[in-house]
Each structure stands twice: as structure tokens, then as C-alpha cells.
Design a protein around this motif. Structure first.
Motif, PDB file in Angstrom:
ATOM      1  N   ASP A 226      72.559 -31.275  28.266  1.00 42.49           N
ATOM      2  CA  ASP A 226      73.708 -31.810  29.325  1.00 42.49           C
ATOM      3  C   ASP A 226      73.997 -33.333  29.282  1.00 42.49           C
ATOM      4  O   ASP A 226      74.711 -33.853  29.992  1.00 42.49           O
ATOM      5  CB  ASP A 226      73.383 -31.441  30.642  1.00 42.49           C
TER       6      ASP A 226
ATOM      7  N   THR B 251      76.930 -25.717  30.923  1.00 39.71           N
ATOM      8  CA  THR B 251      76.694 -24.341  31.983  1.00 39.71           C
ATOM      9  C   THR B 251      77.076 -23.030  31.086  1.00 39.71           C
ATOM     10  O   THR B 251      76.681 -22.060  31.455  1.00 39.71           O
ATOM     11  CB  THR B 251      77.378 -24.653  33.114  1.00 39.71           C
TER      12      THR B 251
ATOM     13  N   TRP C  15      89.273 -32.024  39.175  1.00 35.73           N
ATOM     14  CA  TRP C  15      88.740 -31.120  40.067  1.00 35.73           C
ATOM     15  C   TRP C  15      88.524 -29.956  39.428  1.00 35.73           C
ATOM     16  O   TRP C  15      87.537 -28.955  39.782  1.00 35.73           O
ATOM     17  CB  TRP C  15      89.625 -30.862  41.303  1.00 35.73           C
TER      18      TRP C  15
ATOM     19  N   LEU D 128      85.385 -29.736  37.496  1.00 38.78           N
ATOM     20  CA  LEU D 128      84.162 -29.727  38.332  1.00 38.78           C
ATOM     21  C   LEU D 128      83.985 -28.183  39.065  1.00 38.78           C
ATOM     22  O   LEU D 128      82.929 -27.988  39.233  1.00 38.78           O
ATOM     23  CB  LEU D 128      84.166 -30.904  39.457  1.00 38.78           C
ATOM     24  N   HIS D 129      84.922 -27.708  39.588  1.00 38.81           N
ATOM     25  CA  HIS D 129      84.857 -26.404  40.326  1.00 38.81           C
ATOM     26  C   HIS D 129      84.388 -25.565  39.095  1.00 38.81           C
ATOM     27  O   HIS D 129      83.481 -24.594  39.566  1.00 38.81           O
ATOM     28  CB  HIS D 129      86.448 -25.920  40.535  1.00 38.81           C
TER      29      HIS D 129
ATOM     30  N   VAL E  33      82.577 -26.005  36.493  1.00 38.09           N
ATOM     31  CA  VAL E  33      80.910 -26.612  36.232  1.00 38.09           C
ATOM     32  C   VAL E  33      80.162 -25.998  37.725  1.00 38.09           C
ATOM     33  O   VAL E  33      79.190 -25.200  37.464  1.00 38.09           O
ATOM     34  CB  VAL E  33      80.644 -28.185  36.336  1.00 38.09           C
ATOM     35  N   GLU E  34      80.649 -26.029  38.766  1.00 40.77           N
ATOM     36  CA  GLU E  34      80.099 -25.351  40.028  1.00 40.77           C
ATOM     37  C   GLU E  34      79.963 -23.866  39.948  1.00 40.77           C
ATOM     38  O   GLU E  34      78.976 -23.111  40.279  1.00 40.77           O
ATOM     39  CB  GLU E  34      80.704 -25.897  41.366  1.00 40.77           C
ATOM     40  N   GLU E  35      81.020 -23.362  39.633  1.00 36.82           N
ATOM     41  CA  GLU E  35      81.305 -21.786  39.466  1.00 36.82           C
ATOM     42  C   GLU E  35      80.117 -21.231  38.363  1.00 36.82           C
ATOM     43  O   GLU E  35      79.503 -20.219  38.757  1.00 36.82           O
ATOM     44  CB  GLU E  35      82.581 -21.366  39.040  1.00 36.82           C
ATOM     45  N   ASN E  36      80.211 -21.973  37.238  1.00 35.23           N
ATOM     46  CA  ASN E  36      79.257 -21.429  36.223  1.00 35.23           C
ATOM     47  C   ASN E  36      78.006 -21.628  36.540  1.00 35.23           C
ATOM     48  O   ASN E  36      76.884 -20.771  36.227  1.00 35.23           O
ATOM     49  CB  ASN E  36      79.419 -22.330  34.858  1.00 35.23           C
ATOM     50  N   ALA E  37      77.350 -22.933  37.171  1.00 37.39           N
ATOM     51  CA  ALA E  37      75.958 -23.053  37.745  1.00 37.39           C
ATOM     52  C   ALA E  37      75.632 -22.101  38.728  1.00 37.39           C
ATOM     53  O   ALA E  37      74.386 -21.552  38.845  1.00 37.39           O
ATOM     54  CB  ALA E  37      76.154 -24.532  38.279  1.00 37.39           C
ATOM     55  N   ARG E  38      76.373 -21.903  39.621  1.00 37.84           N
ATOM     56  CA  ARG E  38      75.972 -20.871  40.644  1.00 37.84           C
ATOM     57  C   ARG E  38      75.792 -19.626  40.247  1.00 37.84           C
ATOM     58  O   ARG E  38      74.885 -18.818  40.298  1.00 37.84           O
ATOM     59  CB  ARG E  38      77.269 -20.776  41.673  1.00 37.84           C
ATOM     60  N   HIS E  39      76.444 -19.183  39.243  1.00 34.50           N
ATOM     61  CA  HIS E  39      76.304 -17.782  38.613  1.00 34.50           C
ATOM     62  C   HIS E  39      75.325 -17.783  37.706  1.00 34.50           C
ATOM     63  O   HIS E  39      74.630 -16.461  37.374  1.00 34.50           O
ATOM     64  CB  HIS E  39      77.790 -17.120  37.978  1.00 34.50           C
TER      65      HIS E  39
END
Length: 167
Positions: free
Chosen positions: A5, A23, A138, A141-142, A144-150
Motif C-alpha cells: 500500500d 485493494t 471522490w 476514494l469511493h 477504495v472504500e468499496e473494495n476494502a469493505r468487500h
């Protein structure tokens, strides 16, 4: 595969892209050595569409939706429809995992090329439901958030299938 990372440089663009790549690579790592049964298995009774292949295919099509469709204004080529809003999960569970991963890798190449051609402050063609047009910053970043959550879902699904764990 060597996942990191850490960006090559510490500017905002390099950092965002390093996190997105990390991610993506993490999701691919969760699939390494997985058999076909593990890719299509949906072991959670309350989530019958939640398979490893389905989640990875979802990540591919979400990236397409946010980058190619919403940011760039291109056509929405994703498999979901009004009649089957989760079709990417269905397709991912029935398509060989290698094909799902290859499709996502191709999407990642398109995303990376588009990002290279734009400033982080550039606005999306398509607005959010609020009417606001998000910046490319944005959108990244969205993703990254989506991939990290899944990736958390992939952790659990993989461990349930064959006990493989990892970071």
C-alpha cells in the motif's frame, strides 16, 4: 504477487492509486488457489448471492459504473437490470473465476488510463442523487472504500470454504 500500500511517491495521486491497486490486489490474493466450488459457493444462508466469484464480479462492475459510466459519461454496460439488480453477483458465481478476474484486470487498466488523463479535481459527468457531481478524487476514494469493505467479505467466504486466511 507482491502487494503493497506504499506509493512510489507521496503525492496525493500516487497515494490514491497505490491504495486502489492494493485493494484490488488484495481481492485477487483472496482468490489465489481457489477451486471452482469455492468461487461459486454461497455459504451464508441470509445472503444467497454472496459468493467469492460474485463479489469479485461486483467489484469489477462497480468500478465500471463509477469510472466509465458515471465519471466519464460512457454507456452502462453492467449486467444488472431492473428485473435483476444483482445480476453481477449471479454471473460471477457461474463464470469461471479466471474470467471474472481477467475482466476486472481489464477494467482496472481502463480505469488507470482514464485517471492518468484527468485531474483529481475533475467533475463526473453524471451527478449523484443529490445533484452534486463528484470529483475524480471522490470516485477513487469511493472505490477504495468499496473494495476494502468487500475484501472483508472475501476473507470470510474464503475461510468458510477452505480455512485459508490472510491479510
Amino acid at each position: 504477487m507482491t502487494r503493497t500500500d506504499l506509493p512510489e511517491t507521496w503525492d496525493e495521486r500516487a497515494t490514491l492509486l497505490a491504495m486502489l491497486r492494493y485493494t484490488r490486489d488484495t481481492a485477487a490474493e483472496k482468490c489465489r488457489g481457489l477451486d471452482a466450488a469455492g468461487a461459486s459457493a454461497a455459504p451464508l444462508p441470509g445472503s444467497p448471492l454472496m459468493s467469492i466469484g460474485g463479489v469479485v464480479n461486483h467489484l469489477r462492475w462497480v468500478e465500471h459504473s463509477w469510472v466509465d459510466n458515471r465519471f466519464a459519461g460512457g454507456p452502462d454496460l453492467a449486467p444488472w437490470t431492473d428485473e435483476s439488480p444483482d445480476q453481477e453477483f449471479v454471473d460471477g458465481a457461474t463464470t469461471p473465476l479466471e474470467e471474472v478476474l481477467a475482466g476486472w484486470a481489464e477494467q482496472a487498466r481502463r480505469t488507470d488510463a482514464l485517471v492518468a488523463a484527468h485531474d483529481l479535481g475533475d467533475l463526473s459527468v453524471e451527478p449523484l442523487r443529490t445533484g452534486e457531481r463528484p470529483t475524480l478524487r471522490w470516485v477513487l476514494l469511493h472505490l477504495v472504500e468499496e473494495n476494502a469493505r468487500h475484501n472483508g467479505h472475501l476473507d470470510l467466504l474464503r475461510e468458510l470454504h477452505d480455512g485459508v486466511t490472510g491479510d
